[in-house]
Design an enzyme around this catalytic site. Structure first.
Site, PDB file in Angstrom:
ATOM      1  N   GLU A 149      -7.287  -3.100  -9.028  1.00 17.05           N
ATOM      2  CA  GLU A 149      -6.736  -3.352  -7.688  1.00 17.05           C
ATOM      3  C   GLU A 149      -7.806  -3.593  -6.627  1.00 17.05           C
ATOM      4  O   GLU A 149      -7.804  -2.963  -5.559  1.00 17.05           O
ATOM      5  CB  GLU A 149      -5.817  -2.195  -7.279  1.00 17.05           C
ATOM      6  CG  GLU A 149      -4.702  -1.974  -8.296  1.00 17.05           C
ATOM      7  CD  GLU A 149      -3.719  -0.878  -7.916  1.00 17.05           C
ATOM      8  OE1 GLU A 149      -3.975  -0.147  -6.951  1.00 17.05           O
ATOM      9  OE2 GLU A 149      -2.682  -0.766  -8.608  1.00 17.05           O
ATOM     10  N   GLU A 256       1.205  -3.498 -17.114  1.00 21.95           N
ATOM     11  CA  GLU A 256       1.973  -2.321 -16.633  1.00 21.95           C
ATOM     12  C   GLU A 256       3.396  -2.724 -16.255  1.00 21.95           C
ATOM     13  O   GLU A 256       3.889  -2.372 -15.182  1.00 21.95           O
ATOM     14  CB  GLU A 256       1.294  -1.702 -15.403  1.00 21.95           C
ATOM     15  CG  GLU A 256      -0.161  -1.347 -15.600  1.00 21.95           C
ATOM     16  CD  GLU A 256      -0.818  -0.713 -14.370  1.00 21.95           C
ATOM     17  OE1 GLU A 256      -0.110  -0.300 -13.439  1.00 21.95           O
ATOM     18  OE2 GLU A 256      -2.066  -0.649 -14.354  1.00 21.95           O
TER      19      GLU A 256
END
Ligand code: XIL
Length: 342
Positions: A149, A256
């Site tokens: 991220e 994910e």
């Protein structure tokens, strides 16, 4: 009025749960690529869950126990009991093991924050951490999310963090990849991020970051796209994103996936519409991932199997974002995912 509305809602939920279970062979037997899930060590004590995991998937990611928040203790020492248990479970059941995650803007343990601003000491601790964690699973971990991220939500550059402040905006990432490569010459090293489907500008910045890392000499080996999406994701967005991400030629980890019903603000709160939207998104993901060149299909990981284990339950306990119901039976979403496979 309220009582009857509640009774109706309960009825709906029951109806949905009963209609949900479908007959389906194990996910991993259907796909031409590794299929994963995340787990927590404590969940493996539940025999039903352990059997479900061993039957359905071929790859495991630790949901949170391989992040700094777990490994780095207050005095700066490391603990590996939970990750070791997950790694052992993977070995025992012949599953691939995936490392998640080394450097994340969201985590800056006090033991690192306390280090003086002197760059040499900080870089030494940073290198030591990556070496200890990656080195411990050398030869077992097939890959690592090295940087998680890193891209700003609005696509305007990269996030600020303890790591970027102490070691440099691009440099802390390049260093992390280099340290990880030293610690394990074989593992595929990933840059992983989210909202790459619905935010094209963020995706463009993510791809530019990948190119900048390669240019700087980082041994970046793959791109991870988390795919925490909602049931109202526009048709075609996920497929377009995967195609775009694959344009660099690197292996792709769909890392994910879950499809939230509660976050689907664009859909009327009608259980049938929500379920249909969720099924459509799962089918599109399976089809788009299957369409990637074989050598770019690193793995397809679901962020949990049973709805009751989903992290999204903390945001809304009524959400049912995964492929299996609370009892571990495949839902129609699982059939839709399987139907999208090519
Ligand atoms: C989540 C886990 O599911 C939670 O259990 C944990 O408390 C917080 O993190 N992006 C990621 C994952 O890369 O590590 C996050 O997992 C979900 C968002």
């Amino acid at each position: 009025m309220l009582a009857s509305a509640l009774a109706l809602a309960a009825c709906d939920r029951q109806g949905a749960a009963q209609a949900a279970a479908v007959d389906l062979p194990p996910l991993k037997s259907l796909a031409a690529f590794p299929v994963g899930t995340c787990v927590q060590a404590v969940q493996l004590d539940d025999p039903g869950f352990a059997a479900l995991v061993a039957a359905q998937v071929s790859q495991l990611t630790a949901e949170w126990e391989m992040k700094m928040e777990y490994i780095v203790q207050d005095d700066g020492s490391f603990r590996f009991d939970a990750p070791d248990r997950i790694a052992a479970f993977a070995r025992t059941h012949g599953l691939r093991f995936f490392g998640h995650t080394l450097v994340w803007y969201a985590q800056s343990p006090p033991a690192f924050e306390r280090l003086d601003a002197g760059r040499i000491a900080f870089d030494g601790a940073y290198r030591n951490y990556i070496h200890a964690v990656v080195g411990r699973y050398r030869g077992q971990a097939v890959g690592w999310d090295v940087v998680n991220e890193a891209v700003a939500e609005d696509g305007e550059g990269w996030r600020d963090s303890l790591w970027s402040q102490r070691l440099g905006r691009l440099e802390h990432m390049t260093l992390a990849f280099q340290h990880a490569r030293e610690a394990d010459p074989e593992a595929v090293l990933f840059l992983n991020d989210y909202n790459l489907e619905n935010l094209p500008k963020k995706r463009a910045t993510f791809l530019k970051l990948a190119e900048a890392l390669l240019k700087a000499g980082a041994p970046l080996g793959g791109l991870g796209t988390q795919t925490h999406v909602a049931a109202d994701l526009k048709a075609g967005e996920l497929a377009a994103a995967l195609k775009d991400l694959a344009s660099l030629g690197l292996p792709i980890h769909l890392s994910e996936m879950d499809v939230s019903l509660s976050r689907a603000e664009g859909l009327i709160r009608d259980p049938a519409k929500l379920a249909a939207g969720q099924a459509r998104v799962y089918a599109e993901a399976a089809e788009a991932f299957s369409s990637l060149p074989a050598q770019q299909r690193f793995a397809f990981t679901h962020w949990g199997l049973r709805d009751k284990d989903s992290w999204l339950k903390r945001e809304d306990a009524a959400d049912t974002p995964l492929l299996f119901d609370d009892a571990g039976r495949p839902k129609s979403a699982a059939a839709a995912w399987a139907g999208g496979l090519r």
